[in-house]
Structure formats: structure tokens, C-alpha cells
Design an enzyme around this catalytic site. Structure first.
Site, PDB file in Angstrom:
ATOM      1  N   ASP A 269       0.853  -1.189   0.000  1.00  0.00           N
ATOM      2  CA  ASP A 269       0.000   0.000   0.000  1.00  0.00           C
ATOM      3  C   ASP A 269       0.891   1.242   0.000  1.00  0.00           C
ATOM      4  O   ASP A 269       1.917   1.307   0.695  1.00  0.00           O
ATOM      5  CB  ASP A 269      -0.910   0.009   1.232  1.00  0.00           C
ATOM      6  CG  ASP A 269      -1.941   1.130   1.168  1.00  0.00           C
ATOM      7  OD1 ASP A 269      -2.903   0.990   0.383  1.00  0.00           O
ATOM      8  OD2 ASP A 269      -1.749   2.125   1.882  1.00  0.00           O
TER       9      ASP A 269
ATOM     10  N   ASN B   2      -2.378  12.749  -3.083  1.00  0.00           N
ATOM     11  CA  ASN B   2      -3.254  12.928  -4.238  1.00  0.00           C
ATOM     12  C   ASN B   2      -4.046  14.229  -4.112  1.00  0.00           C
ATOM     13  O   ASN B   2      -4.233  14.950  -5.101  1.00  0.00           O
ATOM     14  CB  ASN B   2      -4.199  11.735  -4.331  1.00  0.00           C
ATOM     15  CG  ASN B   2      -4.761  11.557  -5.726  1.00  0.00           C
ATOM     16  OD1 ASN B   2      -4.069  11.823  -6.709  1.00  0.00           O
ATOM     17  ND2 ASN B   2      -6.003  11.107  -5.825  1.00  0.00           N
TER      18      ASN B   2
ATOM     19  N   ASP C 112      -1.338   9.484 -10.086  1.00  0.00           N
ATOM     20  CA  ASP C 112      -1.199   8.395 -11.069  1.00  0.00           C
ATOM     21  C   ASP C 112       0.263   8.082 -11.338  1.00  0.00           C
ATOM     22  O   ASP C 112       0.655   6.912 -11.484  1.00  0.00           O
ATOM     23  CB  ASP C 112      -1.902   8.770 -12.373  1.00  0.00           C
ATOM     24  CG  ASP C 112      -3.418   8.771 -12.233  1.00  0.00           C
ATOM     25  OD1 ASP C 112      -3.913   8.230 -11.220  1.00  0.00           O
ATOM     26  OD2 ASP C 112      -4.099   9.316 -13.130  1.00  0.00           O
TER      27      ASP C 112
ATOM     28  N   GLU D  90      -4.760   2.455  -4.387  1.00  0.00           N
ATOM     29  CA  GLU D  90      -3.309   2.543  -4.229  1.00  0.00           C
ATOM     30  C   GLU D  90      -2.726   1.260  -3.644  1.00  0.00           C
ATOM     31  O   GLU D  90      -1.581   1.232  -3.207  1.00  0.00           O
ATOM     32  CB  GLU D  90      -2.960   3.724  -3.316  1.00  0.00           C
ATOM     33  CG  GLU D  90      -3.348   3.551  -1.853  1.00  0.00           C
ATOM     34  CD  GLU D  90      -4.787   3.951  -1.568  1.00  0.00           C
ATOM     35  OE1 GLU D  90      -5.123   4.159  -0.393  1.00  0.00           O
ATOM     36  OE2 GLU D  90      -5.583   4.062  -2.527  1.00  0.00           O
TER      37      GLU D  90
END
Length: 494
Positions: free
Chosen positions: A367, A375, A384, A411
Site C-alpha cells: 500500500d 493525491n 497516477d 493505491e
């Protein structure tokens, strides 16, 4: 969940079907061609057998006619030779003597008149006249043979010019009661007899009829050639008498190089008849039919192979398209890793294999740390890029074909490591973590590691649950670290 795996397996038969289609078509073409070749060879053998039977019948008919006439003529020779030793013969007048010695066969068409020669070869009696002209045949072959060989019996001379016409001379010895040689009685069969006999037959231009003496001297041949009449064939290298003894012979003959089928009638008479027919003539109809069938078969073969190649290409294109669709369906569009559906199919297959083989299966749950905050701060495009970077680090760390890296969701990533122990899986996890750390100082990951050797009572969801708990433990322990889950109790160690 398992639909993708079935789709992948189901895609393979298309490639196998293309190969199977080609192999089946080639096998069919070969089998069909073999059948056609066998049929054509049977047709050829049938044509040869029919021609052989026809030639045997022709040879038998010619042989019967010739030897029957020779036998009838020989009866006259025998009668004359037997009557010449009667004591009363000397007291008879010439007309009565002719009536006793000679029968109608002596004056039949194509047959020369019988003649009687004394022991010195001088002509004493001639069936054609009461007053024969002086004539001596003491130097002729047939006279010498009877003089020197008492047991000769009927002797047939080589073809010769006899009394103004080409003929063969038939003769018998006149033997006294004491076995002494008293002379020869002889007659002739003119060539006109053979010309008349052969002229009544329906023959091709290159068909041959050869009349042979027992020593293989040519008595008569059709087509007629005076240069070869009287020649002996026993010493001809191109002629194989041994083959003719079996009744038939195919190949070049003794006179010309034209390949023919020769058939010899195995008669019991003094002369043999050999009939020949060119192989080209025998096989002309078969060859025409064979060419026609071969052309049709060749066209069908080209058509079948063409259709097969076309269908194989279309099947290949379809398989390729399905492979691309399958790849799109099982690949995460952003990271290029396997997607969740494909990962579920892979872990299911590896779990079953490990259950059968009693080998371990390791799983890494990965993770991205503080990803939501990153983000929100830098935007989705920057987020991304982080996910892509992590995926690259994962792919670079996997070396085996069976290893599977996947985007598990958002993620979160998962790495399946078949046949890896917890220690080996931890090494891979640390390698991935360090690569991510080196790639970006602002990005880190937490990894949960679990390894199990499954049995039939367990499901692979237990492995996922163990790795997921280890991941939560890594996050709870401060992130940017790897934690190994000890199965079945989750005794967590940093």
C-alpha cells in the site's frame, strides 16, 4: 471472479484448432491422393491384365492354327516315310505309288509338294510330277540332320528359298527295318501361309507376331522383315528368354527398342508364337484417364489447401484479437500490471497447485503511504505517476515467470510468489520497498508478507487475510516497512 481465467484457457483452442485444421487437411489430402494413386494403379494393372489376356488369346489362336497345319502335314510325312520301307513299293507303277505315298495335304494351298530323297540326297519321287528333274539335296541342313541323328523326328528348317519361294522345310527320316538310313521325305510351308494367316487378324501398326523354332530361330515375323527372318535370338543381350518362359515379358524386344508387352503361348507344338503389343498403345486410354483424374485431384488439393490456409489465417487473426482483448481485460490500464480479476484467477490456480504438491505460497500486500493526502495535495495526475512508479518497481523486482504482480485496488498492490517461504518473500518485499524509496524520496510503501503451505481444508482467502493484517500492522508500526505474518496466529514482527 474466475471468468477471466476460463476466458484465457478458452482462448488457446483457437490456436490449436488452426494447427489441427492444417494437419487434418494435409492428412486428408495425403489420404485422398493415396487412394487416387491406388485406384489409378489398379486401373493400370487392369489394362495390362486385359491386354495380356487378349494377347494370350491371340497367341493361342495363331499357335493352334500353325501347329494344327504342321501336325496334318506331318501326318503325310509320316505316312510317306512309313510306306517307303514296304517291300512291295518297288513293284508299283508311278501313278499307284503316288496314290499310296501322298495324300491331299501334299497339294494343299501354301503347302509344297512332298519329295522323297534317297540316302545320297538324290530326288527320287516328287508328288507334283511323275517324272521329277534330277536334284540333289545332300548338302541341305535338314538332310544332314536326319542322316546324322536318327532320333530327330520331325525337323523344321530355317526359313530358306525352296523351289522358287521362301518357305520352311518339314522333313522326316526314312529308316529301314534294320535302322539304316534310307533317305528323307520333305515338304514345305510357304511364307504365303503366314502372310495370309496374319492378314486375317486385326492388328495395330506396331503390334508384332513372331513365330519361333524351339531354338529361338525366327521363322516368321509380323511386320515382315526379310533381314531378321532366320536369325537366332538366343544370344541377343536385349532379349531375356528366362522371362519369356514365364509366359509374358514387358520391355524392349529383340528386334527394335519399342517397349512392348510380349506374351508367349506355351504350346506343345514344334513352333512357338510370341505376340507383342506396344505399352504405349496398351496404356494410352489409361494414361488419358490418369491425367484427367490427376488434374482434377490436383485442383481439389489446391482448393482444399487454399481454403485451409485462408481459414487458418482467419483463425489465427481471431486468436490474436482475442489474446489482445484478453490482455486488455486482464491488465490494469494505468499501471500495466495484472488487474484484480486476473489476480484472483492466478491465486486460485496457484493455491490448488500448492495444495496438490504440498508447497508454500507467499503473498505481498503493498500500500502506498499517505497516498490520499498526496493525491489531494498534488492532484490526480501526480497520484497516477506515483502508482505507475510503484508498479515499475514491483515489475523490476519479479524474476520468475510464475510471479504475479497486480493492482489490487486504488493505491493497493498485491504480489503472488508461488513456492516461496516467508523469509524469501520478505527479501522480495524489502527489495521492492527500497526501490520505491530510491525512486522518490517523497514516496514510500508498506508491505504485509504472508506464506502458507495450504491443505484441502483451507481457502486462499486465508492467505490474503493474513497478508492484509500484516499490512495493517506495518502501517500501524509507522509505515515504510515490511511485516511478516506468522500463520496461523498473527504474531507480528517488524
Amino acid at each position: 471472479m474466475r471468468f477471466g481465467w476460463r476466458k484465457e484457457v478458452a482462448g488457446r483452442p483457437w490456436r490449436l484448432s488452426a494447427k489441427l485444421l492444417i494437419i487434418s487437411s494435409v492428412a486428408t489430402v495425403i489420404g485422398f491422393s493415396a487412394i487416387c494413386v491406388n485406384v489409378m494403379l489398379d486401373m493400370r494393372r487392369g489394362e495390362e491384365a486385359l491386354a495380356r489376356q487378349m494377347l494370350e488369346n491371340l497367341a493361342s489362336g495363331v499357335d493352334s492354327d500353325i501347329n494344327r497345319n504342321i501336325e496334318l502335314y506331318d501326318l503325310s510325312l509320316r505316312a510317306a516315310a512309313s510306306n517307303m520301307i514296304l517291300p512291295e513299293i518297288k513293284e508299283l507303277s508311278k501313278p499307284i505309288l503316288h496314290l499310296i505315298l501322298f495324300d491331299r495335304a501334299a497339294t494343299a494351298r501354301h503347302f509344297g509338294a512332298l519329295q522323297v530323297f534317297d540316302a545320297g540326297g538324290r530326288l527320287t519321287i516328287d508328288a507334283s510330277t511323275l517324272d521329277p528333274r534330277p536334284e540333289n539335296r545332300g548338302d541341305e541342313e535338314y538332310f544332314r540332320v536326319h542322316r546324322d541323328s536318327p532320333d530327330t523326328g520331325l525337323f523344321i528348317s530355317k526359313p530358306m528359298l525352296h523351289r522358287g519361294a521362301y518357305a520352311i522345310v518339314l522333313s522326316r527320316r526314312i529308316t529301314g527295318e534294320d535302322g539304316s538310313f534310307l533317305g528323307v521325305v520333305a515338304g514345305s510351308i510357304r511364307f504365303s501361309y503366314f502372310h495370309d494367316l496374319f492378314g486375317r487378324l486385326s492388328l495395330g501398326a506396331d503390334d508384332t507376331i513372331t513365330v519361333l523354332r524351339r531354338d529361338r530361330t525366327i521363322i516368321m515375323r509380323r511386320p515382315f522383315d526379310l533381314d531378321i527372318i532366320g536369325k537366332n535370338l538366343a544370344d541377343r543381350a536385349s532379349w531375356n528368354p528366362a522371362n519369356m518362359n514365364s509366359g509374358s515379358y514387358a520391355g524392349a524386344g529383340p528386334v527394335d527398342p519399342i517397349p512392348r508387352l510380349y506374351v508367349r503361348h506355351n504350346g506343345t507344338g514344334p513352333l512357338n508364337v510370341v505376340v507383342g503389343k506396344p505399352l504405349d498403345s496398351i496404356l494410352s486410354l489409361w494414361r488419358t484417364e490418369a491425367i484427367r483424374i490427376a488434374a482434377i485431384v490436383a485442383a481439389l488439393i489446391v482448393f482444399v489447401l487454399g481454403v485451409t490456409l485462408f481459414l487458418a489465417r482467419e483463425i489465427g487473426r481471431r486468436a490474436e484479437a482475442e489474446d489482445k482483448l484478453e490482455e486488455l481485460a486482464t491488465t490494469d490500464a494505468l499501471t500495466g500490471l495484472t488487474n484484480r480479476r486476473k489476480f484472483d484467477a492466478s491465486i486460485d490456480a496457484e493455491w490448488r497447485r500448492a495444495t496438490r504438491q504440498k508447497t508454500p505460497v507467499a503473498l505481498l500486500m503493498i500500500d502506498a503511504d499517505h497516498f490520499k493526502a498526496y493525491n489531494d495535495t498534488f492532484g490526480h495526475q501526480a497520484g497516477d505517476e506515483v502508482l505507475i512508479g510503484i508498479a515499475i518497481c514491483i515489475s523490476d523486482s519479479l524474476r520468475r515467470a510464475g510471479d504475479c504482480g497486480a493492482r489490487y485496488g486504488g493505491e493497493e498492490f498485491a504480489v503472488l510468489l508461488p513456492a516461496f517461504s516467508a523469509e524469501e518473500a520478505l527479501d522480495v518485499a524489502e527489495n521492492i520497498r527500497l526501490k520505491v524509496q530510491q525512486w522518490s524520496e517523497h514516496t514510500s510503501i508498506s508491505i504485509g508478507v504472508a506464506s502458507m503451505t495450504p491443505d484441502v481444508t483451507q481457502e486462499w482467502s486465508e492467505l490474503v487475510g493474513a497478508a492484509d493484517k500484516a499490512l495493517y500492522a506495518a502501517k500501524a508500526g509507522g509505515r515504510n516497512r515490511c511485516v511478516v505474518a506468522t500463520v496461523p496466529q498473527l504474531s507480528l514482527v517488524a
